[in-house]
Write an enzyme that holds these catalytic residues in place. Sequence first.
Site, PDB file in Angstrom:
ATOM      1  CG  ASP A   1     117.364 -14.034   6.002  1.00 17.20           C
ATOM      2  OD1 ASP A   1     117.240 -13.549   4.858  1.00 17.20           O
ATOM      3  OD2 ASP A   1     118.420 -13.981   6.655  1.00 17.20           O
TER       4      ASP A   1
ATOM      5  CD  GLU B   1     110.145 -48.550 -10.969  1.00 18.28           C
ATOM      6  OE1 GLU B   1     109.195 -49.253 -11.324  1.00 18.28           O
ATOM      7  OE2 GLU B   1     111.302 -48.654 -11.445  1.00 18.28           O
TER       8      GLU B   1
ATOM      9  CD  GLU C   1     117.346 -48.455  -7.952  1.00 17.02           C
ATOM     10  OE1 GLU C   1     116.864 -49.387  -8.630  1.00 17.02           O
ATOM     11  OE2 GLU C   1     118.434 -47.911  -8.221  1.00 17.02           O
TER      12      GLU C   1
ATOM     13  CD  GLU D   1     117.043 -52.527  -7.429  1.00 18.53           C
ATOM     14  OE1 GLU D   1     118.029 -53.087  -7.949  1.00 18.53           O
ATOM     15  OE2 GLU D   1     115.955 -52.416  -8.010  1.00 18.53           O
TER      16      GLU D   1
ATOM     17  CD  GLU E   1     112.910 -50.084  -7.260  1.00 18.30           C
ATOM     18  OE1 GLU E   1     114.029 -50.178  -7.820  1.00 18.30           O
ATOM     19  OE2 GLU E   1     111.834 -50.408  -7.793  1.00 18.30           O
TER      20      GLU E   1
ATOM     21  CG  HIS F   1     114.177 -46.606 -13.281  1.00 19.93           C
ATOM     22  ND1 HIS F   1     114.246 -47.978 -13.354  1.00 19.93           N
ATOM     23  CD2 HIS F   1     115.453 -46.166 -13.434  1.00 19.93           C
ATOM     24  CE1 HIS F   1     115.488 -48.352 -13.545  1.00 19.93           C
ATOM     25  NE2 HIS F   1     116.251 -47.266 -13.582  1.00 19.93           N
TER      26      HIS F   1
ATOM     27  NE  ARG G   1     113.951 -54.909 -17.551  1.00 19.97           N
ATOM     28  CZ  ARG G   1     113.076 -54.358 -16.711  1.00 19.97           C
ATOM     29  NH1 ARG G   1     113.397 -53.251 -16.084  1.00 19.97           N
ATOM     30  NH2 ARG G   1     111.899 -54.905 -16.505  1.00 19.97           N
TER      31      ARG G   1
ATOM     32  CD  GLU H   1     111.346 -48.190 -16.271  1.00 18.99           C
ATOM     33  OE1 GLU H   1     111.873 -48.430 -15.178  1.00 18.99           O
ATOM     34  OE2 GLU H   1     111.170 -49.060 -17.159  1.00 18.99           O
TER      35      GLU H   1
ATOM     36  NE  ARG I   1     116.131 -48.609 -17.814  1.00 19.65           N
ATOM     37  CZ  ARG I   1     115.891 -49.542 -16.891  1.00 19.65           C
ATOM     38  NH1 ARG I   1     114.645 -49.744 -16.479  1.00 19.65           N
ATOM     39  NH2 ARG I   1     116.863 -50.252 -16.382  1.00 19.65           N
TER      40      ARG I   1
END
Length: 443
Positions: free
Chosen positions: A52, A130, A132, A187, A194, A243, A314, A332, A334
């Site tokens: 349903d 990645e 966490e 972490e 992670e 990430h 970063r 990457e 982030r």
Amino acid sequence: MATTAKDVLALASEHNVELVRLQFTDILGSAKNVTISVQQLPRALDNQIMFDGSSIQGFVRIQESDMYLWPDPETFAVFPWTSNGRKVARLICDVHLPDGNPFEGCPRYVLKRALGEAAKLGLSLNVGPEPEFFLFKMDANGYPVVETNDRGGYFDLSPVDKGEAAREAIVFALQQMGFHVEASHHEVAAGQHEIDFRHDCALATADNILTFKSVTKTVAQQHGLHASFMPKPIFGVSGSGMHLHLSLHSNGKNVFYGPGCQHQLSDTARHFIAGLLAHARAFTAITNPIINSYKRLVPGYEAPVYVSWSSRNRSALIRIPSSTRQESTRIELRNPDPSANPYLALAVILRAGLDGIVRQLDPGPECFDNIYEMTDKQRQEAGIVSLPGDIMAAIRLMSEDSVIREALGEHVYSNFVRAKQIEWQCYSSRVHQWELDEYLLCT
């Protein structure tokens, strides 16, 4: 690994499976399942299991509720635990209408449609996530409390990392289900962990993220803990991100690799980055989909706030990992967090990047400075804008972006927006503890 219905039946028999869970997600990313006996497995593999749809968030109205689950044989896996002594397996399914057509509100179909657009350009997307999460204690009634079971920090080990045993058990369970786990560690925040698994094609990665979250919660519970993928459950510490390492391939070759180019990034990679930057503020509604997501996207906790790219910074939204090149060349992203529906998130990310390739957009210069320490004027002069500050700002930006709306399709877009408006209404009208702490005595 199963590739056909016949393979699935053989593996189910070999592993003495008695129950099979047919899994899918609603629009918001909540995992759903229908459990059948193994005797019903041939019917399921013949796409005859109905449910349903009107009872599922964002699917259909009650007058058009009948829907069918079409299992993907390649997703067959046996859980490394039993249910009341019975072996249980799972299959991830696509949702179809009674006439056999794919249901436009099925998140897995949304991703498949985006992958089809990439295929028209001769491209396929690989993704390495990645994710966490936090491990919290539970009270005497089995409900989670916001109290971590350790005081560990980044890369700490036992006895400081008291979640190590649970994390290792999660890794072993994932490996038994066919995962290629690359790394696992504590972490930055207390109780935060992670687990990274190897990159795969986008559809398999989305399936794996769905499985990863359910396995992590189950194994944590077996250790008397609650695993939470809430982006920012504790004020004043780092939140949980997811990430995503992205690369495009054509005919088995990584087209992001550009020998002789700056950072060995091809023009295709630069265009893809530019597409992500152009649409990042709009797709944040999908990659960071809950109100709490925006408590993580603030300066000071390593989460990106500003739309920029860099080969070594970063604080940027997009980072170019410097450790590998050639076939391992990747970018990457982030900002995504683990509360996102992985199918929708990868769909909008892919369509944003493809738009950059089709229009041959330029990402502009990379940013080497710590963006958090720049003044507003410096950021403005550098052309750096910020991500939206809350989910409704993100929704507004998404509504103005035709590429992201088209990637979702009108059904998913409209139902997602409606759900977020209701969520925001409830949040805005609620009296929160902070208000009581701030105003009760002084007003």
